[in-house]
Write a protein that holds these residues in place. Structure first.
Motif, PDB file in Angstrom:
ATOM      1  N   ILE A 197     -14.517  21.966   7.501  1.00 45.55           N
ATOM      2  CA  ILE A 197     -15.727  22.415   8.082  1.00 45.55           C
ATOM      3  C   ILE A 197     -15.572  22.486   9.752  1.00 45.55           C
ATOM      4  CG2 ILE A 197     -18.157  21.879   8.574  1.00 45.55           C
ATOM      5  CD1 ILE A 197     -17.957  22.810   5.695  1.00 45.55           C
ATOM      6  N   PRO A 198     -16.019  23.416  10.370  1.00 50.24           N
ATOM      7  CA  PRO A 198     -16.744  24.580   9.699  1.00 50.24           C
ATOM      8  C   PRO A 198     -15.761  25.548   8.993  1.00 50.24           C
ATOM      9  CG  PRO A 198     -16.382  24.890  12.055  1.00 50.24           C
ATOM     10  CD  PRO A 198     -15.726  23.571  11.883  1.00 50.24           C
ATOM     11  N   VAL A 199     -16.319  26.317   8.230  1.00 51.16           N
ATOM     12  CA  VAL A 199     -15.418  27.150   7.372  1.00 51.16           C
ATOM     13  C   VAL A 199     -16.473  28.574   7.252  1.00 51.16           C
ATOM     14  CG1 VAL A 199     -16.689  26.619   5.137  1.00 51.16           C
ATOM     15  CG2 VAL A 199     -14.425  27.472   5.331  1.00 51.16           C
ATOM     16  N   VAL A 200     -15.808  29.865   6.890  1.00 48.87           N
ATOM     17  CA  VAL A 200     -16.457  31.061   6.597  1.00 48.87           C
ATOM     18  C   VAL A 200     -16.354  31.596   5.443  1.00 48.87           C
ATOM     19  CG1 VAL A 200     -16.659  33.449   7.658  1.00 48.87           C
ATOM     20  CG2 VAL A 200     -15.988  31.401   9.214  1.00 48.87           C
ATOM     21  N   LEU A 201     -17.432  31.897   4.763  1.00 47.71           N
ATOM     22  CA  LEU A 201     -17.301  32.465   3.459  1.00 47.71           C
ATOM     23  C   LEU A 201     -17.954  34.020   3.393  1.00 47.71           C
ATOM     24  CD1 LEU A 201     -18.004  29.323   2.960  1.00 47.71           C
ATOM     25  CD2 LEU A 201     -18.140  30.003   0.437  1.00 47.71           C
ATOM     26  N   LYS A 202     -17.332  35.020   2.884  1.00 45.19           N
ATOM     27  CA  LYS A 202     -17.659  36.435   3.066  1.00 45.19           C
ATOM     28  C   LYS A 202     -17.713  37.125   1.533  1.00 45.19           C
ATOM     29  CE  LYS A 202     -15.328  37.035   7.487  1.00 45.19           C
ATOM     30  NZ  LYS A 202     -14.348  37.863   8.016  1.00 45.19           N
ATOM     31  N   ALA A 203     -18.659  37.961   1.256  1.00 46.19           N
ATOM     32  CA  ALA A 203     -18.656  38.647   0.134  1.00 46.19           C
ATOM     33  C   ALA A 203     -17.685  39.805   0.320  1.00 46.19           C
ATOM     34  CB  ALA A 203     -20.040  39.380  -0.119  1.00 46.19           C
TER      35      ALA A 203
ATOM     36  N   ASN B 143     -21.637  22.979   8.182  1.00 47.88           N
ATOM     37  CA  ASN B 143     -21.637  21.773   7.302  1.00 47.88           C
ATOM     38  C   ASN B 143     -21.572  21.885   6.082  1.00 47.88           C
ATOM     39  OD1 ASN B 143     -24.465  22.006   6.519  1.00 47.88           O
ATOM     40  ND2 ASN B 143     -25.142  21.629   8.649  1.00 47.88           N
ATOM     41  N   GLN B 144     -21.385  20.861   5.103  1.00 46.80           N
ATOM     42  CA  GLN B 144     -20.996  20.959   3.773  1.00 46.80           C
ATOM     43  C   GLN B 144     -22.395  21.512   3.188  1.00 46.80           C
ATOM     44  OE1 GLN B 144     -18.746  20.704   1.835  1.00 46.80           O
ATOM     45  NE2 GLN B 144     -16.929  19.552   3.216  1.00 46.80           N
ATOM     46  N   ALA B 145     -23.623  21.238   3.813  1.00 46.88           N
ATOM     47  CA  ALA B 145     -24.882  21.793   2.978  1.00 46.88           C
ATOM     48  C   ALA B 145     -24.709  23.228   3.054  1.00 46.88           C
ATOM     49  CB  ALA B 145     -26.094  21.299   3.721  1.00 46.88           C
TER      50      ALA B 145
ATOM     51  N   GLU C  49     -13.745  27.148  -7.375  1.00 45.11           N
ATOM     52  CA  GLU C  49     -12.456  27.807  -6.497  1.00 45.11           C
ATOM     53  C   GLU C  49     -13.007  27.898  -5.153  1.00 45.11           C
ATOM     54  OE1 GLU C  49     -10.116  30.792  -9.731  1.00 45.11           O
ATOM     55  OE2 GLU C  49     -11.596  31.508  -7.985  1.00 45.11           O
ATOM     56  N   ALA C  50     -14.479  28.409  -4.787  1.00 48.31           N
ATOM     57  CA  ALA C  50     -14.563  28.306  -3.608  1.00 48.31           C
ATOM     58  C   ALA C  50     -14.908  26.751  -2.840  1.00 48.31           C
ATOM     59  CB  ALA C  50     -16.096  28.935  -3.568  1.00 48.31           C
ATOM     60  N   GLN C  51     -15.331  25.936  -3.651  1.00 49.37           N
ATOM     61  CA  GLN C  51     -15.591  24.321  -3.079  1.00 49.37           C
ATOM     62  C   GLN C  51     -13.851  24.006  -2.881  1.00 49.37           C
ATOM     63  OE1 GLN C  51     -18.022  22.781  -1.948  1.00 49.37           O
ATOM     64  NE2 GLN C  51     -16.519  21.723  -1.056  1.00 49.37           N
ATOM     65  N   GLU C  52     -12.986  24.494  -3.715  1.00 48.57           N
ATOM     66  CA  GLU C  52     -11.578  23.741  -3.078  1.00 48.57           C
ATOM     67  C   GLU C  52     -10.969  24.345  -2.104  1.00 48.57           C
ATOM     68  OE1 GLU C  52      -9.656  24.980  -6.706  1.00 48.57           O
ATOM     69  OE2 GLU C  52     -10.321  23.407  -8.032  1.00 48.57           O
ATOM     70  N   ALA C  53     -11.688  25.593  -2.038  1.00 47.18           N
ATOM     71  CA  ALA C  53     -10.946  26.562  -0.782  1.00 47.18           C
ATOM     72  C   ALA C  53     -11.917  25.925   0.647  1.00 47.18           C
ATOM     73  CB  ALA C  53     -11.074  27.873  -0.712  1.00 47.18           C
ATOM     74  N   VAL C  54     -13.057  25.620   0.316  1.00 46.94           N
ATOM     75  CA  VAL C  54     -13.677  24.863   1.639  1.00 46.94           C
ATOM     76  C   VAL C  54     -13.211  23.531   1.980  1.00 46.94           C
ATOM     77  CG1 VAL C  54     -15.721  23.714   2.163  1.00 46.94           C
ATOM     78  CG2 VAL C  54     -15.747  25.903   1.005  1.00 46.94           C
TER      79      VAL C  54
ATOM     80  N   GLU D  19     -24.692  25.918   0.229  1.00 48.28           N
ATOM     81  CA  GLU D  19     -25.761  27.192   0.079  1.00 48.28           C
ATOM     82  C   GLU D  19     -25.171  28.665   0.069  1.00 48.28           C
ATOM     83  OE1 GLU D  19     -28.610  26.847   3.513  1.00 48.28           O
ATOM     84  OE2 GLU D  19     -29.257  24.879   2.747  1.00 48.28           O
ATOM     85  N   ALA D  20     -24.004  28.738   0.740  1.00 44.95           N
ATOM     86  CA  ALA D  20     -23.336  29.917   0.910  1.00 44.95           C
ATOM     87  C   ALA D  20     -22.513  30.297  -0.478  1.00 44.95           C
ATOM     88  CB  ALA D  20     -22.282  30.096   1.868  1.00 44.95           C
ATOM     89  N   ILE D  21     -22.213  29.080  -1.092  1.00 46.31           N
ATOM     90  CA  ILE D  21     -21.463  29.399  -2.461  1.00 46.31           C
ATOM     91  C   ILE D  21     -22.432  29.550  -3.595  1.00 46.31           C
ATOM     92  CG2 ILE D  21     -20.159  27.998  -4.469  1.00 46.31           C
ATOM     93  CD1 ILE D  21     -18.664  26.327  -1.940  1.00 46.31           C
ATOM     94  N   ASP D  22     -23.583  28.892  -3.382  1.00 42.18           N
ATOM     95  CA  ASP D  22     -24.640  29.284  -4.325  1.00 42.18           C
ATOM     96  C   ASP D  22     -25.029  30.760  -4.338  1.00 42.18           C
ATOM     97  OD1 ASP D  22     -26.941  28.039  -6.222  1.00 42.18           O
ATOM     98  OD2 ASP D  22     -28.042  29.131  -4.731  1.00 42.18           O
ATOM     99  N   ALA D  23     -25.336  31.158  -3.094  1.00 44.28           N
ATOM    100  CA  ALA D  23     -25.876  32.574  -2.843  1.00 44.28           C
ATOM    101  C   ALA D  23     -24.842  33.492  -3.416  1.00 44.28           C
ATOM    102  CB  ALA D  23     -26.244  32.934  -1.296  1.00 44.28           C
ATOM    103  N   LEU D  24     -23.611  33.621  -2.792  1.00 43.32           N
ATOM    104  CA  LEU D  24     -22.659  34.322  -3.263  1.00 43.32           C
ATOM    105  C   LEU D  24     -22.154  34.308  -4.630  1.00 43.32           C
ATOM    106  CD1 LEU D  24     -20.475  33.711  -0.177  1.00 43.32           C
ATOM    107  CD2 LEU D  24     -21.475  36.089  -0.791  1.00 43.32           C
TER     108      LEU D  24
END
Length: 431
Positions: free
Chosen positions: A138-144, A158-160, A128-133, A164-169
């Motif tokens: 890009i650029p895009v913001v992800l937040k807990a 960038n996509q990388a 779901e996160a990748q679909e939203a990205v 990384e953000a999706i992985d961490a979250l």
């Protein structure tokens, strides 16, 4: 007057300093406090998130006022619990503190109140996160969604970085339950500013503007932190802009909460992006900012506690808050490795020498006393603050003080207030 301050950071030291400056006879207690607050009042060995311990202490000691610094006890209902035993506490109730405790709730309130903010999607899985990205680009913001000590925000260029953000979250769960839900937002460009205001449930009185520096490194590069420095006032926030923020953002949010049976009392902090199309909200905090507090309170000429009681009692008025015109600058010194892993217990030298520089006040954040020695005890260790009539000289004095202070691994940005300095230089060139 007996006052309890909850928290152990630079914000709480600044609050204690201001209370003491306003009232030299006040009995000040800090739970748990730090080495700086120990020099102003009495530290109490109760953790800031120990709601039951705080309530027990208050029931036994009957303070006239409890000032809540951090977000965790606010979201944990400490104000509600203190109110139940008849103790006045400054800060919003738990229902109102959800504005900070849940970014998705804040978005819901903003959308209902027609408050300008970034478009977003709430996601729970990596897919779901990748679909939203992909939707926002890009650029895009992800937040807990939940509380993450200011570190759960990823601005991905960038996509990388997005991966990384999706992985961490959502994969390694670096932020635990705070990221059960993740907010994916469109990126909005502009200059950030912090607008804080006193709120008494209906009336709103803005404080002096400030600008935080959240990235670890100069020119706003590197990872997000809890804040590497700040200055006040912010040239980009004019009186007209403050009025726009009050009428288009703060008032609608307070009224929307009131419609839902929630009285907002305390500090409401709007993190704003100043765009070509006007201010848009990045986030809300429900308490004094850190390090914004360290540059706002030294400029406050009126008594802090009076405004706090007025918020609690519903009697707030604009004439209760007055400001000195002089700018204020705070440079945060951090432990090496912050915002990742860092060592504690590093002896700190040069504090007295730094404090002797004109207009300088050193606010302790991550410090403690080891016997009689001040040592580091956190990621953000000190907020070296200076106030004075000329911004350039004030910045110079802050950095003169920073150079007096030594502890192993100390790091800091060398460009705090660079936007304001560039603005001042442009004005000089025009004249």
């Amino acid at each position: 007057m007996k006052i309890m301050i909850i928290g152990n950071g630079g914000r709480e030291h600044a609050i204690a300093w201001k209370v003491r400056k306003d009232d030299s006879s006040a009995d000040i207690f800090c739970a748990p406090g730090n080495a700086g607050t120990a020099s102003i009042g009495q530290n109490v060995n109760i953790a800031a998130d120990d709601v039951s311990g705080i309530v027990k202490w208050a029931a036994e000691n009957k303070p006239d006022l409890v000032i809540v610094g951090p977000e965790v006890p606010l979201c944990g209902g400490v104000v509600d619990a203190l109110s139940e035993i008849g103790v006045k506490a400054f800060g919003p109730c738990a229902a109102a503190a959800r504005l900070e405790g849940s970014k998705s709730f804040a978005k819901e309130i903003m959308n209902a109140a027609a408050v300008p903010t970034a478009r977003c999607r709430i996601v729970r899985t990596p897919q779901e996160a990748q679909e939203a990205v992909s939707e926002f680009g890009i650029p895009v913001v992800l937040k807990a969604d939940g509380l993450a000590a200011g570190k759960g925000v990823f601005v991905c260029q960038n996509q990388a970085e997005a991966a990384e953000a999706i992985d961490a979250l959502l994969v390694t769960k670096s932020f635990g339950d705070s990221a059960c839900d993740v907010v994916v937002e469109e990126y909005i460009d502009g200059e950030e500013a912090s607008i804080l205001a006193f709120v008494d449930g209906e009336r709103i009185v803005p404080l002096a503007s400030a600008q935080d520096h959240k990235r670890l490194k100069n020119r706003d590069e590197g990872p997000n932190t809890g804040g590497m420095g700040a200055y006040s006032p912010t040239p980009a926030v004019t009186d007209d802009m403050t009025a726009v923020v009050q009428h288009r953002i703060l008032e609608p949010v307070v009224m929307e909460l009131k419609k839902r049976g929630i009285d907002y009392k305390g500090i409401l902090y709007a993190g704003i992006m100043l765009t070509e199309n006007g201010p848009r909200v990045l986030e809300f905090n429900c308490r004094f900012g850190d390090p914004e507090t360290q540059v706002i309170l030294p400029r406050m000429e009126s008594p802090l506690v009076n405004a706090m009681f007025a918020c609690i009692d519903g009697s707030l008025s604009a004439d209760m808050v007055r400001w000195r015109p002089d700018p204020c600058v705070c440079v945060v010194m951090v432990s090496g490795g912050y915002p990742g892993k860092y060592d504690k217990g590093m002896p700190i030298h040069g504090l007295d020498e730094a404090a002797r520089i004109e207009g300088v006040q050193v606010f302790h954040a991550g410090t403690k006393l080891a016997n009689t020695e001040v040592v580091s005890d956190g990621g953000r260790v000190l907020g070296v603050t200076a106030v004075g009539p000329v911004l350039k000289d004030t910045v110079a004095n802050a950095y003169r003080a920073v150079l007096k202070i030594k502890f192993d691994g100390a790091e800091y940005r060398t460009d705090i207030a660079y936007r304001a300095l560039e603005h001042a230089k442009d004005n000089e060139n025009e004249n």
